[in-house]
Enzyme design. Sequence first.
Site, PDB file in Angstrom:
ATOM      1  N   PHE A   1       1.613   9.447   3.956  1.00 18.74           N
ATOM      2  CA  PHE A   1       2.935   9.883   4.392  1.00 18.74           C
ATOM      3  C   PHE A   1       4.023   8.846   4.139  1.00 18.74           C
ATOM      4  O   PHE A   1       5.136   8.992   4.610  1.00 18.74           O
ATOM      5  CB  PHE A   1       2.895  10.227   5.884  1.00 18.74           C
ATOM      6  N   GLY A   2       3.722   7.780   3.423  1.00 19.65           N
ATOM      7  CA  GLY A   2       4.745   6.789   3.149  1.00 19.65           C
ATOM      8  C   GLY A   2       4.151   5.480   2.685  1.00 19.65           C
ATOM      9  O   GLY A   2       2.939   5.335   2.532  1.00 19.65           O
TER      10      GLY A   2
ATOM     11  N   ASP B   1      -9.672  12.140   9.373  1.00 19.56           N
ATOM     12  CA  ASP B   1      -9.396  11.638   8.015  1.00 19.56           C
ATOM     13  C   ASP B   1     -10.064  10.279   7.792  1.00 19.56           C
ATOM     14  O   ASP B   1      -9.454   9.354   7.262  1.00 19.56           O
ATOM     15  CB  ASP B   1      -7.886  11.533   7.793  1.00 19.56           C
TER      16      ASP B   1
ATOM     17  N   LYS C   1       4.632   0.363   8.442  1.00 20.72           N
ATOM     18  CA  LYS C   1       4.230   1.636   7.853  1.00 20.72           C
ATOM     19  C   LYS C   1       5.431   2.572   7.864  1.00 20.72           C
ATOM     20  O   LYS C   1       5.903   2.983   8.921  1.00 20.72           O
ATOM     21  CB  LYS C   1       3.064   2.243   8.633  1.00 20.72           C
TER      22      LYS C   1
ATOM     23  N   GLY D   1       0.814  -1.207   0.000  1.00 21.24           N
ATOM     24  CA  GLY D   1       0.000   0.000   0.000  1.00 21.24           C
ATOM     25  C   GLY D   1       0.845   1.252   0.000  1.00 21.24           C
ATOM     26  O   GLY D   1       2.046   1.229   0.279  1.00 21.24           O
ATOM     27  N   GLN D   2       0.189   2.359  -0.330  1.00 19.80           N
ATOM     28  CA  GLN D   2       0.845   3.663  -0.348  1.00 19.80           C
ATOM     29  C   GLN D   2      -0.019   4.613   0.454  1.00 19.80           C
ATOM     30  O   GLN D   2      -1.138   4.926   0.058  1.00 19.80           O
ATOM     31  CB  GLN D   2       0.999   4.172  -1.785  1.00 19.80           C
ATOM     32  N   GLY D   3       0.460   5.032   1.615  1.00 23.41           N
ATOM     33  CA  GLY D   3      -0.297   5.937   2.461  1.00 23.41           C
ATOM     34  C   GLY D   3       0.005   7.384   2.158  1.00 23.41           C
ATOM     35  O   GLY D   3       0.802   7.716   1.274  1.00 23.41           O
TER      36      GLY D   3
ATOM     37  N   VAL E   1       3.510   1.198   2.757  1.00 27.38           N
ATOM     38  CA  VAL E   1       3.157   0.163   3.723  1.00 27.38           C
ATOM     39  C   VAL E   1       3.619  -1.176   3.157  1.00 27.38           C
ATOM     40  O   VAL E   1       3.304  -1.514   2.009  1.00 27.38           O
ATOM     41  CB  VAL E   1       1.644   0.135   4.008  1.00 27.38           C
TER      42      VAL E   1
END
Length: 619
Positions: free
Chosen positions: A18-19, A126, A36, A14-16, A21
Site C-alpha cells: 500500500f505504499g 498475509d 511506512k 522498500g515498497q509495500g 517504506v
Amino acid sequence: MGNLSKYRILKLVGQGQFGRVFCAVERQTGQLVALKELTHRRLSTSKFLRELGTLLTLQHQNIVKAFALEQTPNARYLVMDYCAGGTLRDLLEQKNALNLGEALLLMRLVLAGLDTAHRQGIIHCDIKPENILLTLRNGSWWPELSDFGIARRLSELQQDQKVQGSGQGSIEAVGAPAYTPPEGFYGIYSQAADIYAMGIVMFEMLLGHRPFSGVPQHLMWAHLNQRIEWPAHLPPQLQEILQKALAKLPGRRYSKAAQMAAAIAQVEQDPQVRELMGTLLPLPSSGSYWAAGVKIKPLLISPPVQLQFFVARNSWQQNGCLYGAISGGSSILMWERRGDNIGSNPVVVNLPAPVIGLCAAHTGVLVQLQSGLGNSSPSLCWLQPKDGGSGVDYIPFQFPARNLWGIQPPSNVPRQSYTQAAVDADGRWLAVLIAAPGQNLEARSDSYILELYALNNSLLPPERSSFGNLEAPKRQQQLQLATTSPPQLLFLDDRHLAIVHQTASTQSISTKISVWTRRLTLVGSVELPLELSGLQPLPQPPGSSAQKSQTPVVLVGVTKKPTPALWRIQLLPLQLRRYPLPVQPNCGTPGMNGEQEGYILAAADGQMWWLDVGSGSAD
C-alpha cells in the site's frame, strides 16, 4: 513527500502493498526509524486505521512496533521499528544464509508473535517472507512480524462469512496466492489460515522453494487439489510438522500457533535433527559446498600462517599486493595477488617491534607498531614496494614531541602512545587516536585525542628522506570512549573516518561505529549487537569526491561467535547482510576479481579462502 519536521528521510528501503517504506532518523534523538507511507489513493482510511489500531494493540517482541503517526497533505506515515536486516525474503534469496537451527528458531519466534495476535482475535491474512522483518539480537537474526494492513478480527471474519453464506455478500481472497490456504480462495479465514501460510514459509526455508508455483489460477488449483511431493533428504520429523501445517482441511492443521511452535521445539531435541542444526539451508541433496550465496575457494599457501591483521593494496583492482601480520610477531608478509590467486613466495619484512595494526592505501600500507616504556622506536611506519618490484621501502614516521595531557605519568606507566592510526586510500591524510597515559589512571582510562595530519610532503622516497616527518596536526578533538578493547580507526572515504569500539553489557558485547568528518565533527553513530573484528571499508576506485559521494559506504568484518560469519554493513541507511563461514576466521580483507566483489579470509588454522560475494548489494 510532504514536510516531516520530526524526521529526516535517509533512503527508500522498500515498497509495500500500500505504499513505500523509508529509513529515516528522528532529528531530536538520532534514532533510526521506518516510515511506512500509506497514501489516501492506495489505502482506504478504514484499512489504515485498522493497521494502526492493530499495531497499537499488539505488544510483543516479535511483532513490529508502531511509535507514532505522521500526516502530510498527501500521505500518512506509520513510524515503526527500523529493521536493518531487511526481510526474510532478502535472506532466502541469498541462499545458504541460514542454518537449520537458526531457521527453526525464527519459525518459533514468529509463531510466538502470531500466537499473541490470535489470542487477541486478530488474523494476519498475509503471512509471507516479505512481511517478516529482521533485526539483530545477541549476534543472531531476530524476526518481527509486520504488515497488518489487511489483518482482520476473527469476529469480523465470522460475521462476513455468515453474510456470504446467506447469499447477500461475497468475500474475495486476500494475501499472496502462493501462501493462501485452500479455503482462503473462497474468502474463508481463521487462525488455521495463518498456520498454513507459516507452513509454506517453513517449507521454503528448509528446501529453497515453495511446494506450489505458477500463475494465480494454477496456484489456486494446486492448493486445493495437488499433493505435495516430499523430497527424500527432508528429515521425517520435519516433514511431519509440515504435513500437519499444510493439511488441505483447516481442522487437520495445528489448532494454535503455540502448538506448532511446541512441535518445532520438540523436534529440535531429536538426535537426528540435532546433528543437522548447523547445516546451511536449503537442505542439500548432495555434498556441494557453498557459503551464503557465494562460492568459497581455498587459496593454496605453503606453509600455512596464522595472521592477526590482513589488508590489500589496490584492492579495487584485479591485481595488487596483500600484507599480513603474523599473530604476536614483528614481521610483515607481502604476497602478490592476481584475481583470486596468491603468489607462493611472500616477501618477509622484519620490523623493530610487534605489529598491532595495518591500514592499506593505493600506494602502500601503514603499519602500527607496539610502543611502550623504554622503546624509542617510532610507533608508525610506511611500507611500499620498491620501484621495479624487488623489495620494500620502509619509512618510519616521526611525530612532534609534546605532552598533550599536561600531566607527568609515573615512571612505571607507559607514556602517551599513538594507539590507533589510519590513512585514507589516496595517502593524503593520517588520523591517529592518542590514549591517555596509563590506563590504570581511572580518571583518564577512557580519554583519547583524535588528530588529523596532512601527508602531502610526508611520504618521501628514501633517497630524499629517512623519516616521514610530520608537522603539527591540522585538527584535534578530545573525546571519551567507554570501550572494552582498543578502538579501531579507519577512513571510510576521503572525507569521513570512523572510530570502532566495543561496549559490554551484562549479557553481550556490542560494536559501536561513530562516523566523523575530516573536520573532526561527529556525524552520527550506530551500535550493533555483534562482536565484530577487522572492519574494513569496501574498496572504492580512485575518482572525484563527487563520484565517491554517490557510492554507499560499506564495511566488511567478521564475527567468531555465535556463528562464524562475514558481515557486510552498509551505513546510512543501515543495512546488514551476513555470510556464514565454514571455518573460524582470524581476519580478512576485501578485494576485486575483475568486476566481482570478493573477500580474502585468513582462517584460524592458517589457511586462506577466497569468497566471491558478487555485488553483495544490500539495497
